[in-house]
Design a protein around this motif. Sequence first.
Motif, short mmCIF file in Angstrom:
data_model
loop_
_atom_site.label_atom_id
_atom_site.label_comp_id
_atom_site.label_asym_id
_atom_site.label_seq_id
_atom_site.Cartn_x
_atom_site.Cartn_y
_atom_site.Cartn_z
N CYS A 1 -4.70 -28.68 -6.60
CA CYS A 1 -4.69 -27.50 -5.73
C CYS A 1 -4.15 -27.90 -4.38
N ALA A 2 -3.40 -26.99 -3.77
CA ALA A 2 -2.90 -27.20 -2.41
C ALA A 2 -3.36 -26.05 -1.53
N SER B 1 -4.21 -29.25 2.84
CA SER B 1 -5.12 -30.11 2.07
C SER B 1 -4.71 -30.11 0.61
N PHE B 2 -4.72 -31.28 -0.01
CA PHE B 2 -4.40 -31.43 -1.42
C PHE B 2 -5.62 -31.93 -2.18
N GLU B 3 -6.11 -31.12 -3.10
CA GLU B 3 -7.21 -31.54 -3.97
C GLU B 3 -6.61 -32.39 -5.10
N CYS B 4 -7.18 -33.56 -5.32
CA CYS B 4 -6.59 -34.51 -6.27
C CYS B 4 -7.62 -35.07 -7.25
N ARG B 5 -7.11 -35.36 -8.44
CA ARG B 5 -7.86 -36.14 -9.42
C ARG B 5 -7.05 -37.40 -9.73
N THR C 1 2.27 -35.35 -7.70
CA THR C 1 1.49 -36.57 -7.54
C THR C 1 1.68 -37.14 -6.14
N LEU C 2 0.70 -37.90 -5.71
CA LEU C 2 0.79 -38.64 -4.46
C LEU C 2 0.14 -40.00 -4.66
N ALA C 3 0.49 -40.93 -3.76
CA ALA C 3 -0.03 -42.30 -3.88
C ALA C 3 -0.71 -42.72 -2.59
N LEU C 4 -1.79 -43.46 -2.75
CA LEU C 4 -2.52 -44.04 -1.62
C LEU C 4 -2.57 -45.55 -1.79
N GLY C 5 -2.24 -46.27 -0.74
CA GLY C 5 -2.46 -47.71 -0.72
C GLY C 5 -3.72 -47.98 0.08
N LEU C 6 -4.77 -48.43 -0.59
CA LEU C 6 -6.08 -48.58 0.05
C LEU C 6 -6.41 -50.05 0.22
N LEU C 7 -6.61 -50.46 1.46
CA LEU C 7 -6.93 -51.85 1.77
C LEU C 7 -8.44 -52.05 1.83
N ALA C 8 -8.84 -53.26 1.61
CA ALA C 8 -10.27 -53.56 1.59
C ALA C 8 -10.79 -53.79 3.00
N GLY C 9 -12.10 -53.62 3.14
CA GLY C 9 -12.76 -53.97 4.40
C GLY C 9 -13.20 -55.41 4.34
N LYS C 10 -14.25 -55.74 5.07
CA LYS C 10 -14.73 -57.11 5.09
C LYS C 10 -15.53 -57.41 3.82
N GLY C 11 -14.89 -58.10 2.90
CA GLY C 11 -15.58 -58.56 1.70
C GLY C 11 -15.71 -57.54 0.60
N GLU D 1 -12.13 -38.38 -7.91
CA GLU D 1 -11.69 -37.20 -7.17
C GLU D 1 -11.59 -37.51 -5.68
N PHE D 2 -10.66 -36.82 -5.01
CA PHE D 2 -10.52 -36.96 -3.56
C PHE D 2 -9.66 -35.81 -3.05
N VAL D 3 -9.67 -35.63 -1.73
CA VAL D 3 -8.83 -34.63 -1.08
C VAL D 3 -8.03 -35.32 0.01
N VAL D 4 -6.72 -35.07 0.02
CA VAL D 4 -5.86 -35.57 1.10
C VAL D 4 -5.59 -34.42 2.06
N ASN D 5 -6.04 -34.58 3.29
CA ASN D 5 -5.81 -33.61 4.35
C ASN D 5 -4.73 -34.17 5.28
N LEU D 6 -3.84 -33.33 5.76
CA LEU D 6 -2.80 -33.79 6.67
C LEU D 6 -3.24 -33.59 8.12
N VAL D 7 -2.63 -34.37 9.01
CA VAL D 7 -3.09 -34.43 10.40
C VAL D 7 -2.07 -33.78 11.32
N SER D 8 -2.51 -32.78 12.08
CA SER D 8 -1.65 -32.13 13.07
C SER D 8 -1.99 -32.67 14.45
#
Length: 220
Positions: free
Chosen positions: A155-156, A131-135, A55-65, A79-86
């Motif tokens: 999937c990784a 990249s991590f495929e997530c549900r 498992t992984l966790a995302l803290g997602l902040l809101a935009g304007k309104g 569903e979402f995919v987490v890709n790492l940054v090199s």
Amino acid sequence: MLFDMEALEAQNRYKILASTVTPRPIAWVTTLSENGAINAAPYSFFNALGHEPPTLALGLLAGKGRFKDTATNILATGEFVVNLVSEDNAAAMNVTCIDAPPEIDELALAGLTPAPSHAVRPPRIAESPVSFECRVLTSLVTGPRQTIVIGRIVCAHVGDAFVQDAERCYIDTQGLRLVGRMHGSGWYARCTDLFQMDRPNWAEWQRNGEASRVASDGAL
């Protein structure tokens, strides 16, 4: 100095967290809207939580309104995919920070390649080394401008060049050259200045402590 987080304004709470909890790994999140539009955006309030299940966790902040496109898409589709940054794709990641309208494909804007995922609909980023495929496992709206998403990794993907032993799942971590988020606007860190410490063992700790006491008593 004591900072009363209950009394501070939101922006000042953010400054304290972003300036002290460093370096933070970057989740370069790709999602699909309900209409099939691709969205990509980086988030640094992110980490892995465990492996049973993975498992992984995302803290997602809101935009304007409203919630940003990433949160909106994840909550709508699950569903979402987490890709790492090199280091190699840090500049492209920075392009995807842009405050573009929802219909804009940030991957195209940054000259990146969407690659088909194996088990989820959102694409992964071909240029990303991992990249991590997530549900969505669960989500929690913690305030009018913040939501937490916990995703189950189904999937990784790891670039072949960084897999040292596929059977034993040995990865060339240093070879990934991942970057982390630091304090303030636009500051990042490389994973190049490393050091290693062996984990203590209680039996050895006791033996070493007893040996030290004996040596100390002998010196008297």
